[in-house]
Design a protein around this motif. Sequence first.
Motif, PDB file in Angstrom:
ATOM      1  N   SER A  88    -114.969  17.721  25.905  1.00 20.56           N
ATOM      2  CA  SER A  88    -114.833  16.381  26.508  1.00 20.56           C
ATOM      3  C   SER A  88    -114.426  16.439  27.968  1.00 20.56           C
ATOM      4  O   SER A  88    -114.941  15.665  28.794  1.00 20.56           O
ATOM      5  CB  SER A  88    -113.770  15.572  25.748  1.00 20.56           C
ATOM      6  OG  SER A  88    -114.277  15.177  24.511  1.00 20.56           O
ATOM      7  N   HIS A 143    -105.084  14.260  22.003  1.00 21.54           N
ATOM      8  CA  HIS A 143    -106.144  14.459  21.009  1.00 21.54           C
ATOM      9  C   HIS A 143    -105.695  15.495  19.961  1.00 21.54           C
ATOM     10  O   HIS A 143    -105.823  15.272  18.755  1.00 21.54           O
ATOM     11  CB  HIS A 143    -107.417  14.918  21.731  1.00 21.54           C
ATOM     12  CG  HIS A 143    -108.627  15.017  20.857  1.00 21.54           C
ATOM     13  ND1 HIS A 143    -109.890  15.223  21.354  1.00 21.54           N
ATOM     14  CD2 HIS A 143    -108.779  14.960  19.512  1.00 21.54           C
ATOM     15  CE1 HIS A 143    -110.755  15.272  20.366  1.00 21.54           C
ATOM     16  NE2 HIS A 143    -110.116  15.123  19.234  1.00 21.54           N
ATOM     17  N   SER A 159    -106.652  15.675  26.233  1.00 24.80           N
ATOM     18  CA  SER A 159    -107.325  16.548  25.270  1.00 24.80           C
ATOM     19  C   SER A 159    -106.345  17.458  24.525  1.00 24.80           C
ATOM     20  O   SER A 159    -106.329  17.501  23.296  1.00 24.80           O
ATOM     21  CB  SER A 159    -108.367  17.382  26.019  1.00 24.80           C
ATOM     22  OG  SER A 159    -108.930  18.325  25.156  1.00 24.80           O
ATOM     23  N   VAL A 174    -118.611  17.622  18.435  1.00 20.24           N
ATOM     24  CA  VAL A 174    -119.082  16.728  19.495  1.00 20.24           C
ATOM     25  C   VAL A 174    -117.906  16.492  20.442  1.00 20.24           C
ATOM     26  O   VAL A 174    -116.762  16.678  20.034  1.00 20.24           O
ATOM     27  CB  VAL A 174    -119.597  15.387  18.896  1.00 20.24           C
ATOM     28  CG1 VAL A 174    -120.844  15.624  18.078  1.00 20.24           C
ATOM     29  CG2 VAL A 174    -118.524  14.661  18.079  1.00 20.24           C
ATOM     30  N   TYR A 221    -111.394   7.792  27.536  1.00 20.63           N
ATOM     31  CA  TYR A 221    -110.881   8.750  26.545  1.00 20.63           C
ATOM     32  C   TYR A 221    -109.619   8.193  25.860  1.00 20.63           C
ATOM     33  O   TYR A 221    -109.491   8.226  24.629  1.00 20.63           O
ATOM     34  CB  TYR A 221    -110.572  10.066  27.265  1.00 20.63           C
ATOM     35  CG  TYR A 221    -110.458  11.310  26.411  1.00 20.63           C
ATOM     36  CD1 TYR A 221    -110.610  11.297  25.026  1.00 20.63           C
ATOM     37  CD2 TYR A 221    -110.190  12.540  27.022  1.00 20.63           C
ATOM     38  CE1 TYR A 221    -110.504  12.463  24.281  1.00 20.63           C
ATOM     39  CE2 TYR A 221    -110.086  13.713  26.285  1.00 20.63           C
ATOM     40  CZ  TYR A 221    -110.242  13.669  24.906  1.00 20.63           C
ATOM     41  OH  TYR A 221    -110.131  14.827  24.175  1.00 20.63           O
ATOM     42  N   LYS A 273    -122.936  18.877   9.304  1.00 17.22           N
ATOM     43  CA  LYS A 273    -123.446  19.462  10.568  1.00 17.22           C
ATOM     44  C   LYS A 273    -124.965  19.291  10.690  1.00 17.22           C
ATOM     45  O   LYS A 273    -125.657  20.122  11.270  1.00 17.22           O
ATOM     46  CB  LYS A 273    -123.075  20.956  10.689  1.00 17.22           C
ATOM     47  CG  LYS A 273    -121.601  21.249  10.523  1.00 17.22           C
ATOM     48  CD  LYS A 273    -120.756  20.715  11.648  1.00 17.22           C
ATOM     49  CE  LYS A 273    -119.287  21.062  11.459  1.00 17.22           C
ATOM     50  NZ  LYS A 273    -118.380  20.320  12.329  1.00 17.22           N
TER      51      LYS A 273
END
Length: 201
Positions: free
Chosen positions: A66, A103, A99, A52, A152, A35
């Motif tokens: 995101s 993801h 997402s 991130v 993405y 980090k």
Amino acid sequence: MKLYFATGACSQASRISLHEAGLAADFERVDLKTKITEHGSDYRAINPKGYVPMLVLDDGNAINESIAVLDYIADREPKLRPGGPLGRTRLIEMLTYLSTEVHAAFKPLFHDASEAEQAKAREAIALRLGFLENQLVDLYLFGTRFTVADAYLFVMLRWAKGFEVPLSSRLLSYFDRILERDSVRQALTEEALAVTEEAMA
Ligand SMILES: N[C@@H](CCC(=O)N[C@@H](CS)C(=O)NCC(=O)O)C(=O)O
């Protein structure tokens, strides 16, 4: 603007989208294990969530998640979202699926999961990508227009290849098509990642 990123991570979709939008930004790498950023800052002090992407605007406002970052970029350059009265809604619908379903399904592969959990994750990813494949009747997710959602999905297809998730020929052609885009080649080069199909094999 400044994008906090990690090499090859989901933040790459934001980098590609910034390039597509022609928006200038600085990029600062975050070591996700320690980090610590490449300039030696404690990333948790910058973003307490510790992950991130995070996009810091010129006025100091910071955007993370995101979906929000990509939606912000598409708002700045509306050609990066689908057209029509439901364009923004369709984009959010797709980004949410990418997402929360796609993801999220990769998580066991990034962590110390057992072989069985990893096999289950590969199956879950393949199933979810299958739904997206049905949407791919043209060049991109929303037809002939490349959107931030394609950026993405590209990043996650890259992961899928790395984790040996089987991909259909339609998804592979889609991936190769996106790999040809200048924004993508620029993003991969900036992150010192392979830009050719052969080099990635
Ligand atoms: N909910 C966040 C999740 C972002 C995320 O998972 N980022 C990963 C890289 S792809 C990360 O920074 N992981 C490090 C961590 O969670 O500590 C989003 O959608 O932006």
